[in-house]
Design a protein around this motif. Structure first.
Motif: not given
Length: 527
Positions: A65-73
Motif C-alpha cells: 500500500y501507499a497511503l496519504i491520510c488527512k482527518s478533520p480531527y
C-alpha cells in the motif's frame, strides 16, 4: 476481508467492495479506541498523535500500500506512509536548493534560508517532474508527517508488540529526477503510446550510451555494465541463471534467453514471478536470479526478489528506475531486451571462441536505433501470432499488446505447438501473423506458412527485407518486411510494427489507447 468483517461487527458500514475503503474506517476505529484509552488513563486532555494512529493502521494490513491520510480531527496535518508500493516526496523552493538535507530542519516550510517550500506526494515521478525535479524516495515502513508547514520523516517498526511513541527520525539527501517535462507530454503525437513507439530509437541509444564501446583503432569493442562488472566472475560460475518477471518484462527476457545461453554456456530458466512464489520453487546459493521489471515496483517480482535473497542467490535487477530516461513504462521491451543482450556479451567476454559472433552483435547493436519500420492496420476480432526460436517471445509480446490496448483476443504460439490444437482454429476468417525473419528457424517457418495457406488461413507474414517473393511467391499473404540484424537482436526490430498494429487498431476502434481498460501502468497488487 478479515479487517472488513471485524469493522462490520463494530457497526461500520461500507459503500463499496474496494479494499481501499477499509483503510479510513480502520483508522477511525483505531482513533476511537486509542483516545478512549487516553481518557480512561487520567482524563481527556489531547488527542493521540495522528502519526501514532497511522502507524497502528500500518501494522494490520498484510499487503502492499501507499497511503496519504488527512482527518478533520487533525487540521493542518498530513501523514503519508508506504509498504511495497511507490511513494515520492517532491520538494520545491524559490532560490537555490541544497542537495543534502536534514529532515528535521531543511524540510520545514521556511528551511534554513527562510525560503518557502511546496511539497508534492505522488506514486510516480511523472506526476511531480513538471513542478520539481528534487525528490525524496520514501522507503518501506517510513512515515512522512506534515504539520503546519513542517515535514518530519520517521522510521516505523512493524513489530505489533511495540508502540513507537517517539520513532527514530530519518535523514538523507534529496535526489534529482533524471527526466524532463517534455517526456511526460505528447508533443506532436496524438497519443502517448504513439510517442513511446516512435521514441524507441532514442530509448535504445540512451540504454547503450556509456555501456556499448564501439571500439576503433586504439580501443577494443566491449561492454561496460557499471557496478555489475564486479559480479561477472560470480555469475560465470553460477549453476544456472534464472530470469524472473511478469508480462512484457518476462517476454523481453525470454527473447534474449538463447543468446545468454549461447555466449555464457550457463543454463537459463524462465520464471513468472507469481508462479515461482506459489510453487516455492527451489533456488540455490549457486544460482544467479535476474529480476526484470519495467517499474521496479511490481509486487510479485519484489516478493520473488526477497524469496531469492533469503535462499542466498546472487540477485541482479534490470529496471527503469524512478525518473529513468531510458524509456517510459509501456514500451520498455526493446530496451530491456537490449540490456540483456549486453549482459550476455559481457558474460561471454572471456571466451575467444565467441569473439567473432560477439563483435557482429555489437556492430548491429550500435546500428539498431537508425532502423525504420512500417505500420499495419487491422480490424478483426481474434488473432494468432506464430513465432519460433528468438521470435517466440515476439509472438507473445505482440499478443499481449494487442490484448492490452485494442481489447482483441490474441494468442502468441510457438510453432512447435501448431499441430497440437491451434491448427483446428485456422480458416479463411482468422487472421494469422507468422514471424519468419532469417535465423536458424527459417526453413521450419516456411513449412508453417505452407500448412496455414493450405487450410486457407489469412496470413500476414513478417520477413526480412527482400524475402517477400521467397516467403510468399503466390502473393496471397500480406507482407511486413523488416531490416536484417543479428538473430539475437531481431526481436527488437520485429516488435515495432506489431506495436504499431496494436496502436492503430485501438485508435481505429475509438478506444483510449493511453488508458487500457482495467489495467494499471505498475502492478503493485499481488495476485
Amino acid at each position: 476481508m478479515d479487517l472488513k468483517e471485524k469493522l462490520l461487527k463494530y457497526g461500520f458500514h461500507f459503500e463499496s467492495d474496494t479494499d481501499t475503503e477499509v483503510t479510513p474506517k480502520l483508522a477511525k476505529f483505531v482513533h476511537d479506541i486509542l483516545n478512549e484509552d487516553l481518557e480512561s488513563d487520567g482524563g481527556y486532555k489531547q488527542l493521540v498523535p495522528f502519526t501514532e494512529i497511522v502507524m497502528d493502521v500500518m501494522r494490520q494490513p498484510e499487503a502492499a500500500y501507499a497511503l496519504i491520510c488527512k482527518s478533520p480531527y487533525y487540521p493542518n496535518e498530513l501523514v503519508a506512509c508506504k509498504r511495497g508500493s511507490p511513494l515520492l516526496l517532491g520538494v520545491k523552493e524559490t532560490g537555490d536548493m541544497r542537495t543534502d538535507i536534514n529532515v528535521e530542519s531543511d524540510l520545514s516550510a521556511e528551511g534554513h534560508h527562510g525560503k518557502p517550500k511546496e511539497y508534492y506526494l505522488a506514486s510516480d515521478a511523472n506526476a511531480i517532474v513538471e513542478h520539481t525535479r528534487r525528490v525524496l524516495v520514501i522507503e518501506d515502513n517510513e512515515v512522512v508527517h506534515m504539520n503546519d508547514g513542517a515535514v518530519h520523516i520517521f522510521k516505523f517498526d512493524s513489530d505489533k508488540s511495540r508502540r513507537l511513541l517517539r520513532p527514530a527520525s530519518v535523514q538523507r539527501g534529496l535526489s534529482t529526477l533524471e527526466m524532463e517535462v517534455e517526456q511526460i507530454r505528447k508533443g506532436n503525437f496524438e497519443h502517448f503510446m504513439q510517442k513511446e513507439i516512435h521514441e524507441q530509437p532514442d530509448s535504445l541509444t540512451m540504454t547503450m550510451r556509456g555501456r556499448l564501446i564501439r571500439g576503433g583503432e586504439e580501443k577494443a569493442k566491449g561492454i561496460l555494465l557499471g557496478g555489475l562488472n564486479d559480479h561477472l566472475k560470480t555469475i560465470r560460475r553460477s549453476r544456472r541463471i534464472l530470469f524472473i518477471g511478469c508480462g512484457t518484462s518476462y517476454n523481453a527476457a525470454l527473447a534474449a534467453r538463447p543468446v545468454v545461453e549461447e555466449l555464457s554456456g550457463i543454463p537459463v530458466t524462465m520464471e513468472i514471478a507469481s508462479d515461482l512464489l506459489d510453487r516455492q520453487g527451489p533456488i540455490y546459493r549457486e544460482d544467479t536470479a535476474i529480476f526484470v521489471s519495467q517499474s521496479g515496483e511490481t509486487a510479485d517480482t519484489l516478493q520473488a526478489l526477497e524469496y531469492a535473497k533469503s535462499n542466498g542467490a546472487l540477485c541482479v535487477g534490470i529496471t527503469n528506475t524512478v525518473g529513468s530516461a531510458i524509456a517510459r513504462n509501456s514500451f520498455a521491451y526493446t530496451s530491456q531486451s537490449a540490456v540483456i543482450v549486453m549482459l550476455a556479451l559481457a558474460l561471454g567476454d572471456d571466451s575467444l571462441s565467441t569473439q567473432q559472433r560477439r563483435n557482429a552483435i555489437m556492430d548491429d547493436l550500435y546500428n539498431l536505433p537508425s532502423m525504420e519500420l512500417a505500420a499495419l492496420l487491422m480490424d478483426e476480432q481474434s488473432l494468432l501470432v506464430f513465432g519460433r526460436g528468438y521470435n517466440y517471445a515476439t509472438a507473445l509480446e505482440c499478443a499481449l499488446k494487442v490484448k492490452e490496448v485494442s481489447l482483441m483476443h490474441a494468442e502468441g504460439i510457438v510453432d512447435g505447438k501448431m499441430k497440437h490444437g491451434p491448427l483446428a482454429l485456422v480458416d479463411e476468417t482468422l487472421p494469422i501473423i507468422v514471424i519468419a525473419t532469417r535465423d536458424a528457424s527459417l526453413n521450419k517457418q516456411q513449412s508453417v506458412i505452407q500448412q496455414l495457406k493450405t487450410r486457407k488461413g489469412r496470413l500476414i507474414v513478417m520477413c526480412t527485407e527482400g524475402d517477400a517473393e521467397f516467403m510468399c511467391p503466390d502473393r496471397t499473404c500480406r507482407i511486413i518486411e523488416v531490416p536484417k540484424v543479428q538473430d539475437c537482436l531481431q526481436p527488437i526490430i520485429n516488435i515495432v510494427p506489431l506495436q504499431l498494429l496494436a496502436y492503430h487498431r485501438t485508435v481505429f476502434r475509438g478506444f483510449n489507447v493511453d488508458q487500457p481498460r482495467n489495467l494499471a501502468k505498475s502492478v503493485t497488487t499481488q495476485w
